[in-house]
Design a protein around this motif. Structure first.
Motif, short mmCIF file in Angstrom:
data_model
loop_
_atom_site.label_atom_id
_atom_site.label_comp_id
_atom_site.label_asym_id
_atom_site.label_seq_id
_atom_site.Cartn_x
_atom_site.Cartn_y
_atom_site.Cartn_z
N GLN A 83 56.16 11.03 27.39
CA GLN A 83 54.89 11.60 27.79
C GLN A 83 54.19 9.93 27.95
O GLN A 83 54.49 9.69 26.67
CB GLN A 83 54.30 12.74 26.93
N GLY A 118 52.17 15.82 9.40
CA GLY A 118 50.88 15.23 9.99
C GLY A 118 49.71 14.61 9.29
O GLY A 118 49.34 13.60 9.36
N GLY A 131 50.34 9.98 15.39
CA GLY A 131 50.54 10.11 14.18
C GLY A 131 49.25 9.00 12.94
O GLY A 131 50.01 8.79 12.16
N THR A 132 47.91 8.62 13.68
CA THR A 132 47.55 8.39 12.57
C THR A 132 47.41 8.23 11.61
O THR A 132 46.86 7.63 11.00
CB THR A 132 45.99 7.31 13.45
N THR A 148 49.57 9.00 25.69
CA THR A 148 49.10 10.05 25.07
C THR A 148 47.97 10.52 24.80
O THR A 148 46.93 10.66 24.45
CB THR A 148 49.12 9.51 23.47
N ALA A 175 51.37 17.15 26.44
CA ALA A 175 52.44 16.55 26.01
C ALA A 175 53.45 18.22 26.86
O ALA A 175 54.19 17.35 27.31
CB ALA A 175 52.41 16.24 24.89
P1 UTP Z 1 48.22 16.02 15.49
O1 UTP Z 1 47.23 16.45 16.90
O2 UTP Z 1 48.96 16.18 15.44
O3 UTP Z 1 49.24 14.75 16.50
O4 UTP Z 1 49.60 16.66 17.30
P2 UTP Z 1 48.77 13.11 16.26
O5 UTP Z 1 47.44 12.65 17.73
O6 UTP Z 1 50.14 11.95 16.50
O7 UTP Z 1 48.22 12.68 15.69
P3 UTP Z 1 46.64 11.92 14.52
O8 UTP Z 1 45.46 12.59 13.97
O9 UTP Z 1 47.17 10.87 15.38
O10 UTP Z 1 47.89 11.88 12.76
C1 UTP Z 1 50.07 17.64 16.75
C2 UTP Z 1 51.85 17.06 17.80
O11 UTP Z 1 51.52 17.43 19.14
C3 UTP Z 1 52.37 15.95 19.38
C4 UTP Z 1 52.78 15.18 18.21
O12 UTP Z 1 53.72 14.77 17.88
C5 UTP Z 1 52.52 16.63 17.42
O13 UTP Z 1 53.67 16.68 16.98
N1 UTP Z 1 51.16 15.30 20.45
C6 UTP Z 1 49.92 14.73 19.81
C7 UTP Z 1 52.30 14.85 21.57
O14 UTP Z 1 53.14 14.78 21.24
N2 UTP Z 1 51.72 13.88 22.30
C8 UTP Z 1 50.26 13.41 22.04
O15 UTP Z 1 48.92 12.91 22.96
C9 UTP Z 1 49.02 14.41 20.92
#
Ligand code: UTP
Length: 291
Positions: A105, A257, A15-16, A108, A114
């Motif tokens: 997971q 997001g 969620g960066t 990341t 995931a």
């Molecule tokens: P996003 O690509 O929007 O998630 O993934 P992120 O990496 O949190 O985003 P930013 O760019 O850093 O803000 C879409 C969905 O997939 C999940 C996220 O939690 C979101 O619900 N996700 C993403 C995972 O579960 N695992 C991951 O490794 C990446």
């Protein structure tokens, strides 16, 4: 044809884009007025006939688990106050929506990675994926619309919307031919297309129905954009091999997001909220005059 009974909600991203809110809390717990995003999503799954939901987590696990659990001390306090009967019922209902399971997971490594963590939960059944940061609000649950397309065509299904020419660079682009009733046949797709690489402005937004074969495809999917294992890359292989169905779903989708998406969701839901809608509308009218 096997019934869709299970759903996976990936909620382990970093969620960066919404930091610092997500430093210690998953973005899926960000609220829209008075409910966290993930509750809207589990409610949508339950309203679509899903019985078991697996949430993929990696941090803030306690918060997510607590939210879908009973809260005995809080419930006891609310039960003692006759004026709080409605809120007590609302709080209790959260733990009754459906069976909620969790798996972590461990690294990341992307949305595809995931989803691959759900293999033993899913077993040999087709299943729904509801992205944990995409809230879709509408009369007809988006997940149910995709399930109906799966039942009709027997193929994997992606929920899509038409996006702008600028936005398509950040999302996926699908090669589609129209079928009927908002459905299209999808035979190829590309993640984050560069200029001229897009097939169409239809992009996967937040929901899909996948057959269990997706796990073998994910096992052999190399890291793609951003060094992450992309679910779109695995779906591309599925679309090319077997074909998929794209459903232009009805309902308003909010990107929880992104900071702008969070604010849009809050303003629009607040305007229709039974408790604060009227007062909020008055407040916005006053504010609009001063900006
Ligand atoms: P996003 O690509 O929007 O998630 O993934 P992120 O990496 O949190 O985003 P930013 O760019 O850093 O803000 C879409 C969905 O997939 C999940 C996220 O939690 C979101 O619900 N996700 C993403 C995972 O579960 N695992 C991951 O490794 C990446």
């Amino acid at each position: 044809m096997k019934k869709i009974r299970k759903a996976v909600i990936p909620a382990a991203g970093l969620g960066t884009r919404v930091l610092p809110a997500t430093k210690a809390m998953p973005k899926e717990m960000l609220t829209i007025v008075d409910k966290p995003a993930i509750q809207y999503i589990v409610e949508e799954a339950a309203a679509s006939g899903i019985e078991d939901v697996l949430i993929i987590t990696n941090r803030g696990k306690g918060l997510l688990e607590d939210h879908f659990d009973r809260a005995p001390e809080l419930e006891e306090r609310l039960a003692a106050d006759p004026g709080k009967a409605a809120v007590l019922e609302e709080v209790r209902n959260i733990s009754r929506l459906c069976n909620v399971w969790y798996v972590r997971q461990k690294e990341t490594k992307g949305l595809g990675h995931a989803v691959n963590c759900a293999r033993s939960f899913v077993g040999g059944e087709p299943f729904a994926v509801l992205y944990g940061d995409d809230v879709i609000i509408g009369e007809d649950p988006a997940c149910a619309q995709l399930i109906r397309a799966y039942e009709k065509y027997g193929l994997g299904v992606a929920g899509v919307k038409e996006v702008s020419a600028e936005a398509i660079r950040k999302y996926s682009s699908l090669k589609v031919q129209p079928l009927e009733g908002g459905c299209m046949r999808c035979t190829d797709m590309v993640e984050k297309p560069g200029p001229g690489e897009e097939f169409s402005l239809y992009s996967i937004l937040g929901r899909c129905i996948l057959p269990p074969e997706i796990f073998d495809i994910l096992d052999s999917t190399p890291p793609g954009f951003g060094g992450e294992i992309q679910l779109t890359d695995a779906m591309k292989a599925l679309a090319r091999e077997k074909g998929m169905i794209a459903v232009d779903f009805t309902g308003k989708r909010y990107d929880m997001g992104s900071k702008l998406g969070v604010m849009q969701a809050n303003v629009e839901v607040a305007l229709g909220h039974p408790e604060i809608g009227g007062a909020f509308r008055e407040y916005l009218r006053g504010l609009a005059g001063s900006i």
